[in-house]
Scaffold this motif. Sequence first.
Motif, PDB file in Angstrom:
ATOM      1  N   CYS A 100       0.205  12.498  -9.589  1.00  0.00           N
ATOM      2  CA  CYS A 100       1.189  12.506  -8.519  1.00  0.00           C
ATOM      3  C   CYS A 100       2.014  13.780  -8.568  1.00  0.00           C
ATOM      4  O   CYS A 100       2.311  14.385  -7.554  1.00  0.00           O
ATOM      5  CB  CYS A 100       2.090  11.290  -8.609  1.00  0.00           C
ATOM      6  SG  CYS A 100       1.222   9.797  -8.119  1.00  0.00           S
TER       7      CYS A 100
ATOM      8  N   GLU B 292       3.705  12.670   3.102  1.00  0.00           N
ATOM      9  CA  GLU B 292       4.692  11.595   3.151  1.00  0.00           C
ATOM     10  C   GLU B 292       5.897  11.935   2.273  1.00  0.00           C
ATOM     11  O   GLU B 292       7.043  11.727   2.659  1.00  0.00           O
ATOM     12  CB  GLU B 292       4.061  10.277   2.702  1.00  0.00           C
ATOM     13  CG  GLU B 292       5.006   9.097   2.868  1.00  0.00           C
ATOM     14  CD  GLU B 292       4.303   7.765   2.674  1.00  0.00           C
ATOM     15  OE1 GLU B 292       4.462   6.905   3.533  1.00  0.00           O
ATOM     16  OE2 GLU B 292       3.596   7.598   1.663  1.00  0.00           O
TER      17      GLU B 292
ATOM     18  N   GLY C  69       1.142   5.138  -3.893  1.00  0.00           N
ATOM     19  CA  GLY C  69      -0.023   5.940  -3.552  1.00  0.00           C
ATOM     20  C   GLY C  69      -0.650   6.454  -4.822  1.00  0.00           C
ATOM     21  O   GLY C  69       0.050   6.739  -5.784  1.00  0.00           O
TER      22      GLY C  69
ATOM     23  N   VAL D 207       0.183  10.017  -4.658  1.00  0.00           N
ATOM     24  CA  VAL D 207       1.062   9.952  -3.483  1.00  0.00           C
ATOM     25  C   VAL D 207       0.582  10.962  -2.445  1.00  0.00           C
ATOM     26  O   VAL D 207      -0.078  11.940  -2.771  1.00  0.00           O
ATOM     27  CB  VAL D 207       2.525  10.268  -3.839  1.00  0.00           C
ATOM     28  CG1 VAL D 207       3.141   9.139  -4.614  1.00  0.00           C
ATOM     29  CG2 VAL D 207       2.640  11.586  -4.583  1.00  0.00           C
ATOM     30  N   ASP D 208       0.915  10.692  -1.193  1.00  0.00           N
ATOM     31  CA  ASP D 208       0.536  11.564  -0.098  1.00  0.00           C
ATOM     32  C   ASP D 208       1.610  12.642   0.041  1.00  0.00           C
ATOM     33  O   ASP D 208       2.754  12.346   0.315  1.00  0.00           O
ATOM     34  CB  ASP D 208       0.426  10.718   1.179  1.00  0.00           C
ATOM     35  CG  ASP D 208       0.019  11.546   2.383  1.00  0.00           C
ATOM     36  OD1 ASP D 208      -0.702  12.529   2.187  1.00  0.00           O
ATOM     37  OD2 ASP D 208       0.430  11.198   3.497  1.00  0.00           O
TER      38      ASP D 208
ATOM     39  N   GLN E 155       0.134  16.484  -7.271  1.00  0.00           N
ATOM     40  CA  GLN E 155       0.092  16.371  -5.818  1.00  0.00           C
ATOM     41  C   GLN E 155       1.290  17.091  -5.190  1.00  0.00           C
ATOM     42  O   GLN E 155       1.185  17.702  -4.140  1.00  0.00           O
ATOM     43  CB  GLN E 155       0.092  14.882  -5.435  1.00  0.00           C
ATOM     44  CG  GLN E 155      -0.210  14.592  -3.997  1.00  0.00           C
ATOM     45  CD  GLN E 155      -1.652  14.910  -3.641  1.00  0.00           C
ATOM     46  OE1 GLN E 155      -2.479  15.202  -4.495  1.00  0.00           O
ATOM     47  NE2 GLN E 155      -1.938  14.890  -2.352  1.00  0.00           N
TER      48      GLN E 155
ATOM     49  N   CYS F  29      -1.801   6.338   4.523  1.00  0.00           N
ATOM     50  CA  CYS F  29      -2.604   7.259   3.714  1.00  0.00           C
ATOM     51  C   CYS F  29      -3.689   7.926   4.555  1.00  0.00           C
ATOM     52  O   CYS F  29      -4.406   8.780   4.072  1.00  0.00           O
ATOM     53  CB  CYS F  29      -3.270   6.490   2.585  1.00  0.00           C
ATOM     54  SG  CYS F  29      -4.337   5.179   3.204  1.00  0.00           S
ATOM     55  N   HIS F  30      -3.837   7.490   5.820  1.00  0.00           N
ATOM     56  CA  HIS F  30      -4.901   7.947   6.712  1.00  0.00           C
ATOM     57  C   HIS F  30      -6.280   7.497   6.258  1.00  0.00           C
ATOM     58  O   HIS F  30      -7.288   8.116   6.597  1.00  0.00           O
ATOM     59  CB  HIS F  30      -4.850   9.465   6.913  1.00  0.00           C
ATOM     60  CG  HIS F  30      -3.542   9.899   7.502  1.00  0.00           C
ATOM     61  ND1 HIS F  30      -3.240   9.684   8.823  1.00  0.00           N
ATOM     62  CD2 HIS F  30      -2.450  10.448   6.946  1.00  0.00           C
ATOM     63  CE1 HIS F  30      -2.012  10.107   9.047  1.00  0.00           C
ATOM     64  NE2 HIS F  30      -1.503  10.565   7.919  1.00  0.00           N
TER      65      HIS F  30
ATOM     66  N   VAL G  25      -3.801  -0.493   6.553  1.00  0.00           N
ATOM     67  CA  VAL G  25      -4.737   0.632   6.498  1.00  0.00           C
ATOM     68  C   VAL G  25      -5.731   0.621   7.664  1.00  0.00           C
ATOM     69  O   VAL G  25      -6.102   1.666   8.187  1.00  0.00           O
ATOM     70  CB  VAL G  25      -5.483   0.625   5.142  1.00  0.00           C
ATOM     71  CG1 VAL G  25      -6.608   1.641   5.112  1.00  0.00           C
ATOM     72  CG2 VAL G  25      -4.503   0.897   4.011  1.00  0.00           C
TER      73      VAL G  25
ATOM     74  N   CYS H  39      -4.032   1.009  -2.998  1.00  0.00           N
ATOM     75  CA  CYS H  39      -3.192   1.769  -3.929  1.00  0.00           C
ATOM     76  C   CYS H  39      -1.751   1.830  -3.464  1.00  0.00           C
ATOM     77  O   CYS H  39      -0.865   2.135  -4.242  1.00  0.00           O
ATOM     78  CB  CYS H  39      -3.751   3.166  -4.147  1.00  0.00           C
ATOM     79  SG  CYS H  39      -3.512   4.284  -2.774  1.00  0.00           S
ATOM     80  N   ARG H  40      -1.501   1.570  -2.185  1.00  0.00           N
ATOM     81  CA  ARG H  40      -0.126   1.635  -1.691  1.00  0.00           C
ATOM     82  C   ARG H  40       0.528   0.257  -1.623  1.00  0.00           C
ATOM     83  O   ARG H  40       1.586   0.092  -1.044  1.00  0.00           O
ATOM     84  CB  ARG H  40      -0.101   2.313  -0.318  1.00  0.00           C
ATOM     85  CG  ARG H  40      -0.565   3.766  -0.381  1.00  0.00           C
ATOM     86  CD  ARG H  40      -0.921   4.307   0.969  1.00  0.00           C
ATOM     87  NE  ARG H  40       0.192   4.253   1.901  1.00  0.00           N
ATOM     88  CZ  ARG H  40       1.136   5.171   1.983  1.00  0.00           C
ATOM     89  NH1 ARG H  40       1.091   6.222   1.205  1.00  0.00           N
ATOM     90  NH2 ARG H  40       2.118   5.048   2.845  1.00  0.00           N
TER      91      ARG H  40
ATOM     92  N   CYS I 224     -10.979   0.085   0.880  1.00  0.00           N
ATOM     93  CA  CYS I 224      -9.633   0.343   0.369  1.00  0.00           C
ATOM     94  C   CYS I 224      -9.389  -0.474  -0.898  1.00  0.00           C
ATOM     95  O   CYS I 224      -9.801  -1.618  -0.992  1.00  0.00           O
ATOM     96  CB  CYS I 224      -8.630  -0.023   1.441  1.00  0.00           C
ATOM     97  SG  CYS I 224      -6.928  -0.049   0.891  1.00  0.00           S
TER      98      CYS I 224
END
Lengths: 302, 346, 250
Positions: free
Chosen positions: C24, C147, C140, C143-144, C27, C196-197, C168, C210-211, C207
């Motif tokens: 993360c 976001e 995430g 994480v995104d 990221q 998360c797209h 999702v 994870c979120r 999926c």
Amino acid sequence: MTSLFRPYYIIQESEMAQPLDYNRRSRLKHVDQVFRSEIINIIPLTDMEKLFQLRILDGAERERFSFLPGQFVMVEVPGYGEIPISISSSPSHKGYIELCIRRAGVVTGILHKTRRGAVVGLRGPFGTHFPIERMRGNHILLIAGGLGLAPLRAPILNVIENRTDFHDVHILYGTRQPDMLLFNYQYEEWNRISDINLKVIVEQGDESWTGPVGLITDLLKKIRLEPLETYAIICGPPVMFKFVCAHLQREGIPMDRMFVSLERRMHCGMGKCCRCNIGSTYTCLSGPVFDYWTVMNLKEAI
Amino acid sequence: MLFKVLGKKEFTTFIELLLNDTEVIAPKQVGVDTSGKPLHQYLPVQAFTEIDLSYETTEYSAKTYFLPFRENLSTCSFLDMVWDRQIKYRVQPRAIIGLHACDINALLKLDKVLAGDRFPSPYYISRRKNTFIVGIDHDPCEGGFCQAVGADVVTHGFDLYLTDLEDRYFVAINSERGFNVLQRVKTREPTARDNNDYLDVRRRIAGQFKPLEVHNLPNLMDIEFESKVWKKWADKCLSCGSCAMVCPTCYCYGIEERVSMDNAESAKVKQLYSCQFLDFAMVAGGHNFRPDRETRLKYRYYHQHRGFVEAYEEPLCVGCYRCGRVCLAGINPTDIIGDLQTEYQE
Amino acid sequence: MKYLGIEPKRPKVGVFDFTGCEGCELQLANKEETVPAFLQAIEVVDFREISSTSSDDYEVALIEGAITRDDEIRRLKEIRKHAKLLVALGSCACFGGVNRLKNGYDLDAVNQEVYGTEPKETLPTQAVKEVVSVDLEIPGCPVDKAEVERIVQHLIWDVPYQFPAYPVCFECKQRYTTCVFELGQLCLGPIARGGCHAPCPAGGSGCWGCRGPAADPNLEEFLQIAKDRGFKKREIKERLSFYGGFEDMP
Ligand SMILES: Cc1cc2nc3c(=O)[nH]c(=O)nc-3n(C[C@H](O)[C@H](O)[C@H](O)COP(=O)(O)OP(=O)(O)OC[C@H]3O[C@@H](n4cnc5c(N)ncnc54)[C@H](O)[C@@H]3O)c2cc1C
Ligand code: SF4
Ligand code: SF4
Ligand code: SF4
Ligand code: SF4
Ligand code: SF4
Ligand code: FES
């Protein structure tokens, strides 16, 4: 070989060249445009509400902009969003409009932090209005609860400016606590006008409060009504207008002589996003002002 | 309407003409499902052989070429107290080949909302006018009830419309643009036999639909507002919004604003939404006008089969059955409408 | 930069690592073109090298990783005392993440398997919120970044941030993915929080949640659907507990 298809350029369409005017319900195509408007003054009303005076920057657009009491505008803060806000100033007032905005989320949060001189976008006016013209020659009840005074202030000012057109005028306003009263600097002025009955009530007084304590319906009970010659405008949370309308109905006021303003989530104001639908009625197009009979007939309205 | 007959070989030439000139969207097989059934989508194609006009239905409707799932409405650059806004409309011409009647009817319904007199949308109109549409007749898809909602035939809203007569296409021409493009390939006038064959095909198709009573729905929805049918189905609903995503007529949306990390500019992005999501009717402060699945599911049918009828005298739904096919929970319009009718009868 | 006359805040942010993969944090350094602007907007104080957490030179504490040891609990409680805003970053911090899987096994056995004959002190994996109160969770795995940037933006302008309410599936559909259920695979999409797209269904694996759960998920119906489609109870349970986000659900 030439291309099979000639591109169609919408910006070259004649409707796109017309000046932006949302009161034209015609094939005006640049409805994605906003009036760039600057905040000329910010007037704090309570901890939660501020009054914003906005002037459309372009002189010609400012001239053309006109609205009726009860209509709303979409206020856009680029980067943060767009929200519907009722116009709180008098329709006869040219030059600038006033919006009373409560801090509630992202866009309102940003607006509350802006400074004089900041530029925001306006679209509108949108929606239906209180039919003041139809109310001439009648008694008028203007009733607000809480933030409801924001949309009610336009018809109040409109009625005061045309006072001779109406018989008795009652303005009744209630909030939870005295420090939540909006526009309290104006009561004095409204009260001094002879022949306007202004009454303010709070649910919970404090040390300095000398006025009445109770519910808005308590004020209503003290008024002698001629139900068939009376029009009422009620703005406030659903529980409040439901009680008030029920009371007025018992007093004999026909349901199509009571008007309320409904609130729903809105993203466009133009009947496109569907977020404002009540059952299958667009609040932004057929409302926000409805007569009480229509409200009773809307599935999922209250 | 003008009619022409186009040989299959000339049809290939015609498509290649389009492919050489412009972006072409057409039904394309993207895989097979667990039962071995082919899956199709409307996708950009580069060669005639990628196109599969014998497709039964597509996973997604073609609406996203007119109402994209995400669309940048405007960008703004910031300068302390003021900002400057830029707006771009899509003008590049594009051709969509092989739309079925329901999908063209869906566009006609969207036209009413988005290209009508009241606040027409320049974004939509620009895409619509720059899209060349070639429709095609086909035997009913499984589950489809387009005939019941009057969407199995289409008389306008396209440029050309094909009917497959085995060795040739019967072509209906509905625009000057279509007429001009067709002039680039060899066609001939229809003969009496062509006309007869065409009418036979139309009759064969029309005869295959299963009936579904929908005409009383606007009224029925009001009467059955408190019906148990809604709860029964809504208990299954996952509020996933897939039904609205694949529907050719669902057009509602939300707005998402994005500010660049250096606070110099922002983008206003429109994202197609769905009334099945929890926050669809939620307002600041947390009040939600449709907090439970039951009211949300009911509202979707209300909009499709009552609200739109009230406004435009026809339902929004074109009966393509995509929402029923996509729903993992098995919620589908034929069963819901059937249940409502049964309950009404009792 | 000021906007509409508003001066943004420039909060001091402390980053604290606990048991996680540091993916993360990586990221956050990702997406090179925005990193300078990101570091302009906030002042990052890296506490990785500093053993003491008594410095109160930060307002926001970003906690990465799950809590698995005694000393971590003490350190986290100390951080909580100083931070005005405590943020759990990533699925490990929010739900325990993949580390939580070991809770399902005998701890000593796990220890032996991982560390052989020199077992380390280890407790059942805990999410940050199980130890101290958390002001904001950014789930995430990883994480995104987009976001996180948006959340930071809301933070510096001091306006509330709302996570997407949709699952999702919504974003999965918006990228024209063929539903993996159609292809015979399991997917938590209908009950997992979006935003998360939907990269995983598009990549063909479904999926894994994870979120964490979506707002108001219909778990009951989801289990029914998975069962009807022939997925084994064990398989479903494994999927649900993979990141630990569905732990509190019935
Ligand atoms: C016709 C009408 C007139 C209004 N007049 C006033 C007024 O005069 N003064 C005032 O303070 N408030 C008024 N409101 C309410 C005001 O629109 C909301 O408080 C505002 O949208 C909250 O936006 P936000 O971004 O701060 O909140 P957030 O919670 O961050 O909302 C995000 C988005 O949701 C939508 N939204 C959320 N709540 C509402 C809501 N209640 N109504 C419509 N859209 C919403 C908006 O698009 C908003 O951008 C009115 C609402 C309507 C429908
Ligand atoms: S009806 Fe089906 S597809 Fe639509 S939201 Fe509910 S579960 Fe999803
Ligand atoms: S509601 Fe369902 S059947 Fe009707 S048009 Fe939409 S997807 Fe097709
Ligand atoms: S039915 Fe629901 S999803 Fe479809 S357009 Fe209407 S509001 Fe949107
Ligand atoms: S693959 Fe998963 S996320 Fe995508 S639509 Fe299917 S269930 Fe939903
Ligand atoms: S699809 Fe599921 S597992 Fe993959 S990133 Fe999104 S929430 Fe996480
Ligand atoms: S506000 Fe968008 S449809 Fe009414």
